[in-house]
Structure formats: C-alpha cells, structure tokens
Design a protein around this motif. Structure first.
Motif, short mmCIF file in Angstrom:
data_model
loop_
_atom_site.label_atom_id
_atom_site.label_comp_id
_atom_site.label_asym_id
_atom_site.label_seq_id
_atom_site.Cartn_x
_atom_site.Cartn_y
_atom_site.Cartn_z
N ILE A 117 0.79 -1.46 -0.06
CA ILE A 117 -0.15 0.06 0.10
C ILE A 117 0.71 1.22 0.06
CG2 ILE A 117 -1.89 1.05 1.20
CD1 ILE A 117 -2.53 -1.54 0.04
N LEU A 118 0.49 2.19 -0.84
CA LEU A 118 1.46 3.22 -1.05
C LEU A 118 1.07 4.26 0.26
CD1 LEU A 118 3.18 4.05 -3.57
CD2 LEU A 118 1.25 5.54 -4.34
N ALA A 119 2.05 4.79 0.60
CA ALA A 119 2.07 6.05 1.69
C ALA A 119 3.19 7.12 1.40
CB ALA A 119 2.64 5.34 3.04
N THR A 120 2.61 8.13 1.52
CA THR A 120 3.36 9.63 1.39
C THR A 120 3.49 10.29 2.31
OG1 THR A 120 1.61 10.91 0.38
CG2 THR A 120 2.59 9.53 -1.25
N GLU A 121 4.49 11.02 2.58
CA GLU A 121 4.82 12.05 3.39
C GLU A 121 5.59 13.30 3.06
OE1 GLU A 121 7.74 11.51 6.93
OE2 GLU A 121 7.70 9.08 6.05
#
Length: 473
Positions: free
Chosen positions: A442-446
């Motif tokens: 699952i893609l996660a961005t910060e």
C-alpha cells in the motif's frame, strides 16, 4: 495520422517500460499516479520513491552472486553505499535495510556513521571504507571511530603523508587500503587521476612503509575510474593493470584479501537506455579470477561503492508549464514554475540529461519547445532530450494545464542545489515528498520538506536573525 504525444513516444521507444506506464491520459511511475500527487501536493514538487533504493541494491547483489556461483569464485561480495550521492537520513534508513556497508568521503561523513551506529542502522560488522583526501578533521574522526572499537573501519590511503597522520592518532593496529591513481581517457585534460597513488609506486610504497610496520595491516586495493564501469577497451585495460598490481602485491602481502572496484554503474537517463549489468558483472568476475589463477594467488573479496546507482533512480521532479512565450518564428519557450539551476543543477552545470516526459495529456497533439526556468539567468533552461536534440511535449493550452516530470534525479541534486539554502534569484526550494509502500504494497506519502517561504529565505540572509551584541562599558 499519428499526431498524439503517445504516438511519438510509442514509435520512438519501447513503451511501456518497467517503471513507466499509462493510465488513460496520465503517466504512471512504478504504478504511482503522478497526477494524484500533483493534485494532493501541488507543484513544483520533488519526490523520492524509497523502495527503488532497495530494489537496485538487491539487483546488484544478485548479479554478483550469480557471477560468483557461475565462475566458482571463492571470495565474498560487499555492497557499499557511497554517501556523497545523497547523505539524507531517509536514504540511509532505506539502504541499510539491506545488510550493506558504507563508503565515506570527508570528515562529516564519520559523524553520520556514528549516528547510524547509535540508532542501530549499522553495527560493528559494517565495513566503513574511508576514501578521499584526508586532512586534520577527517583523520581525527577516523581515529575516533577506530579508537572507539569499530575495527572494520578501513582508511584508504590517498597520498604518502596520510599513513603517518593516521598512525599518530590511532591506538593499536589497524587495517588500511591503498587507492590506485588510474590513468584517464585520452579526452581528459590530464593523464592521471589526482586521487590515489600511481600504479608503479604502490609496491615500493608498501615495501618501504607497510611491510615491516607492526601497526598497519594492508587489507584492500582500491580501483576506480571516472568514466565508470563500461564495456570499453579503456575500462578493461585499466582493470587489467589494476589486477597486475593486485597479484604482484598479493605475493608479497598475505594480509591483502580485498579488491574494491569502486562505483560507476550507470543509471537510466533515457527511455532508450541499454546496459547489460549482468554481463558486465560476469566479465569483471571472470577477469579477476583468470588473473589470480594465472598468478597463482587467491582471489580477493570484492567491494563496490555504488552511489548514483543506489539512489539515483528513486528521485523525480514535477513542474507545471505556466506560460508559453513565442520568441520568434521558430522558438517556443515553455516556462516552468521553478528553476533548473535551483532544482536540477546538473542540467545547468554539466549539461546532464534526465528522462523527461509529460505527466498528463498524452492523447493530445505535440509540438517542439524549449523549457525555461524562472530565474533571470540566460543559462536557466533545458533544451534537448536524449536521442532527439529537442523537446517534444503536448501543445500548450491555457485551458488545459500541462505538467512535466524529470526522472532518476535522486543522486547529487539536493546537495549540489543546497537543500534548505539560498538559491539563484531566490527561487524557493520546492516541496519534497517521500513515497513508500508498506508490507502489503500500500502506497504511503509524507512531506519531507515544505516549499521555502519568504521568512525561511530572509532568516538565512540575516534579515530576521536575533543578533546578539556585547556592550562593554
């Protein structure tokens, strides 16, 4: 008639490719919808796709493992990360998930190593290869690392004075390497690299200062050429000379057991990029084994120091085309919402080319353009794509915003551009995001850093600093 931007890319290159695909009208990068990033974070935008760092590390490990098994090579392989490509903590955190080692270039690198040790990212088994020209602070930091018990620290001797400087500060016996000063290609303005000690001088240097020295153990010979690891007569000739030095030195120095072939794996800079990594690794291992067998010496452990290859293909930048200027009957300038000098300094400083593609509007017709940055400097432009000597993009339309992406920009650009610093014409540093995937993909961005504000810049310039004064009566 094939007039769409998609048709142009499709008939010019093999497309789609491993990391580049399409979702209707929009470009996907490693299955990331780039237009969704634009909608969420805006532009200009820099991003780092962290999983690609681990992907490239493990690809290289696989190529060396397969070649060593094929040739029944009895030495071990050690992958080192060359920190100067990108010193950022998020890069180190991802890279050191993969049981690798580290190569340093200057004094402050050792402070980073100590932080990595404190946080458990690396341990006492991690090899620390200390390259570069060493002055007082670098020597002091290397000595501190060794004196504090990190015995796998290996300073690479770059000049004749360094060994004495190190011995003055290091307690007890320690290991060293020697860097070979390779000869450069004929196109260079000089014949021999400024780094290292000449081929003919290494054996006399060993005999005079190391052979009978009870405090020093020679472990490694270091070899690297500026043009990198490429299938050219020049590369194989230089490798052959290096192996001659290694085998002659090994016959006199039983502690010598490692050959460091440096960095130099190229990264993809065009959709037509073609480089057979597996073949090059296979042939390097084959050449080393043949040379050692012929000289009747044991094969060395192999070290590499891949920097750009480790981190380069993880980075990218996205810009919006703000406006088009028709300067004459032939030249159309698409003005981006940032500066190439600020965000991609290698395009300006050394005329480097990155993969450049439209992010959206792939089903629109295209035109030939030039790309201009926001500074008032005439050098702030990008005017040719690999293979084309021109840039083709979907036609400018004020009613349909166009976004463009530059890819594989992850090495050197932040440090050369000066992360968090002052930039040409005070063009602000763009927002930078980190992109990762969890164990389920699952893609996660910060957000790693926000776009610079006027207050950020004014503080650096001294306009908002709290200056202290000492008034003495």
């Amino acid at each position: 008639m094939n007039t769409k931007y998609f048709d142009l890319i499709n008939q010019t290159f093999y497309f789609p490719q491993e990391e580049f695909t399409l979702n209707k009208d929009n470009l996907m990068f490693h299955n990331i919808d780039l237009m969704k990033l634009v909608e969420q974070y805006g532009t200009p935008l820099k991003f780092t796709y962290l999983p690609q760092i681990s992907n490239n590390i493990n690809k290289a490990k696989g190529w060396f493992r397969n070649a060593m098994e094929k040739h029944k090579y009895e030495g071990d392989y050690y992958y080192c990360y060359c920190t100067k490509s990108s010193h950022f903590e998020y890069v180190m955190n991802e890279a050191f998930k993969n049981n690798i080692h580290i190569e340093t270039s200057s004094a402050f690198d050792i402070n980073i190593v100590e932080k990595l040790l404190e946080t458990g990212k690396i341990n006492k088994k991690t090899n620390i290869i200390c390259n570069g020209f060493k002055r007082d602070q670098y020597v002091e930091n290397i000595a501190r690392l060794l004196n504090n018990g990190h015995k796998n620290t290996i300073p690479i001797i770059d000049n004749y004075e360094e060994l004495d400087l190190l011995q003055e500060q290091i307690k007890g016996k320690f290991q060293i390497g020697i860097r070979i000063a390779s000869e450069e290609e004929p196109k260079f303005e000089f014949y021999t690299s400024r780094l290292g000690i000449g081929y003919k001088n290494i054996l006399p240097f060993y005999r005079k200062t190391i052979a009978e020295n009870p405090k020093v153990e020679l472990k490694m010979l270091h070899f690297f050429i500026n043009t990198g690891i490429r299938d050219t007569a020049y590369y194989w000739n230089e490798l052959g000379k290096c192996l001659k030095v290694y085998t002659n030195l090994k016959k006199e120095c039983p502690t010598l057991n490692s050959l460091n072939i440096g960095g130099g794996f190229p990264i993809k800079n065009s959709l037509s990029f073609d480089y057979d990594y597996a073949y090059m690794v296979d042939e390097i291992i084959n050449q080393i084994k043949m040379a050692c067998d012929e000289a009747e010496v044991d094969v060395p452990n192999i070290f590499t120091e891949f920097g750009s290859f480790t981190v380069g293909e993880s980075g990218g930048a996205i810009y919006k085309v703000l406006y088009q200027k028709q300067q004459n009957d032939r030249e159309k300038w698409n003005m981006i919402d940032s500066s190439f000098i600020t965000t991609l300094p290698d395009t300006w400083a050394i005329n480097k080319r990155f993969i450049m593609l439209a992010v959206n509007r792939w089903n629109d017709s295209y035109e030939r353009v030039l790309l201009g940055g926001l500074t008032c400097d005439s050098d702030d432009y990008y005017n040719s794509e690999q293979n084309w000597n021109a840039i083709y993009l979907p036609k400018f339309n004020k009613e349909k915003p166009l976004y463009i992406g530059f890819f594989n920009t992850g090495a050197y650009q932040e440090t050369i551009g000066g992360q968090g610093g002052i930039h040409h014409c005070l063009i602000p540093q763009p927002k930078h995001i980190l992109i990762d995937r969890d164990e389920n993909g699952i893609l996660a961005t910060e957000v790693f850093s926000d776009q610079q504000t006027a207050d950020d810049v004014l503080k650096i310039l001294g306009y908002t600093n709290n200056k202290q004064t000492n008034n003495k009566e």
